[in-house]
Write an enzyme that holds these catalytic residues in place. Structure first.
Site, PDB file in Angstrom:
ATOM      1  N   VAL A  92       0.812  -1.090  -0.026  1.00 45.80           N
ATOM      2  CA  VAL A  92       0.143  -0.065  -0.120  1.00 45.80           C
ATOM      3  C   VAL A  92       0.818   1.271   0.192  1.00 45.80           C
ATOM      4  O   VAL A  92       0.656   2.333  -0.654  1.00 45.80           O
ATOM      5  CB  VAL A  92      -0.858   0.028   1.134  1.00 45.80           C
ATOM      6  CG1 VAL A  92      -1.799   1.205   1.199  1.00 45.80           C
ATOM      7  CG2 VAL A  92      -1.869  -1.164   1.246  1.00 45.80           C
ATOM      8  N   CYS A  93       1.739   1.303   0.794  1.00 48.00           N
ATOM      9  CA  CYS A  93       2.822   2.305   0.889  1.00 48.00           C
ATOM     10  C   CYS A  93       3.566   2.687  -0.554  1.00 48.00           C
ATOM     11  O   CYS A  93       3.534   3.712  -0.722  1.00 48.00           O
ATOM     12  CB  CYS A  93       3.885   2.066   1.972  1.00 48.00           C
ATOM     13  SG  CYS A  93       3.352   1.903   3.565  1.00 48.00           S
ATOM     14  N   THR A  94       3.844   1.500  -1.264  1.00 52.26           N
ATOM     15  CA  THR A  94       4.369   1.824  -2.631  1.00 52.26           C
ATOM     16  C   THR A  94       3.648   2.596  -3.516  1.00 52.26           C
ATOM     17  O   THR A  94       4.103   3.376  -4.195  1.00 52.26           O
ATOM     18  CB  THR A  94       4.928   0.481  -3.148  1.00 52.26           C
ATOM     19  OG1 THR A  94       5.867  -0.164  -2.178  1.00 52.26           O
ATOM     20  CG2 THR A  94       5.433   0.701  -4.406  1.00 52.26           C
TER      21      THR A  94
END
Length: 264
Positions: A92-94
């Site tokens: 998700v962070c990517t």
């Protein structure tokens, strides 16, 4: 006849003495200022700071992918968006970092600097940025704070209640997905907090910045789902007569609900 003293007497005396002294000792301890707790060699604040809309964003110094910086000096006379992430090399962070990177021109046009944060060291950040650029077909140009010790995460309360419990056994908490919009006077104008399972909406961050900047410039407020260029609302503190002098056409639905258009 020799006097007889029970062996229990000294013990009883000592117990009564300790009981008499204890309240004073407890009072002295209670009057001491709260000290940071040290767990696993990491400084954990005894109390989290109170972050409120309108309060000055806490300043800090940190190492980032763009070099070491002083946060307030880095902001300068610009607006800023600080957004945090649980960890490098997470799915998700990517996607989030890639989305923010693609909107750099939009943020630049509004005079807004972006800075990310992730709970890993600089070596990890550099490798992760290469992944983001590859996966999202972009070029991350804003700095990412290395916050392996959670110093900034604790300062901005970017942690969950569950993760703050039993740190001794569980280890350091994850950093949750927080967004802070900070104006040139270093005041916090927006706070958004997301669970780790939910990615953010970059368009909403831009929308709120548009609303805040327009409100500061024109003295208006914006309705639900407002987008730049649409009608805005005249605040109740401004009379209809004064609003017409200031904005021209004013559409009154109720004495307290009046629309006008001031452009972008």
């Amino acid at each position: 006849m020799a006097s007889y003293v029970s062996r229990a007497a000294p013990r009883a005396f000592n117990a009564s003495l300790r009981a008499a002294v204890r309240p004073q000792a407890v009072l002295q301890r209670a009057q001491r200022p709260a000290q940071p707790l040290f767990r696993r060699f990491i400084q954990v604040p005894a109390e989290q700071p109170r972050l409120r809309l309108g309060s000055v964003a806490p300043n800090f110094k940190a190492k980032t992918t763009g070099g070491e910086l002083d946060f307030h000096q880095w902001i300068g006379n610009s607006w800023a968006v600080l957004f945090s992430h649980p960890a490098d090399f997470t799915p998700v962070c990517t996607t989030e970092l890639g989305a923010f990177a693609k909107l750099k021109n939009e943020f630049d046009a509004r005079g807004v600097k972006m800075i990310g944060l992730s709970a890993n060291d600089l070596g990890s950040h550099d490798q992760w940025v290469a992944d983001i650029n590859e996966v999202c077909s972009t070029n991350v140009q804003f700095p990412i704070i290395a916050d392996a010790d959670r110093k900034v995460a604790f300062l901005y309360d970017m942690v969950t209640e569950d993760d703050m419990k039993n740190i001794e056994s569980k280890g350091l908490p994850f950093t949750i997905r927080s967004v802070f919009v900070i104006d040139p006077s270093k005041k916090i104008r927006l706070m958004m907090i997301y669970p780790a399972s939910t990615g953010r909406n970059t368009s909403e961050v831009l929308r709120v910045i548009d609303s805040l900047q327009l409100g500061d410039k024109k003295g208006v407020v914006t309705p639900i789902d407002w987008q730049a260029g649409e009608d805005v609302i005249v605040p109740p503190s401004v009379s209809t007569a004064d609003a017409k002098k200031k904005f021209g056409e004013v559409r009154e639905l109720k004495p307290y609900l009046r629309y006008t258009n001031v452009g972008k």
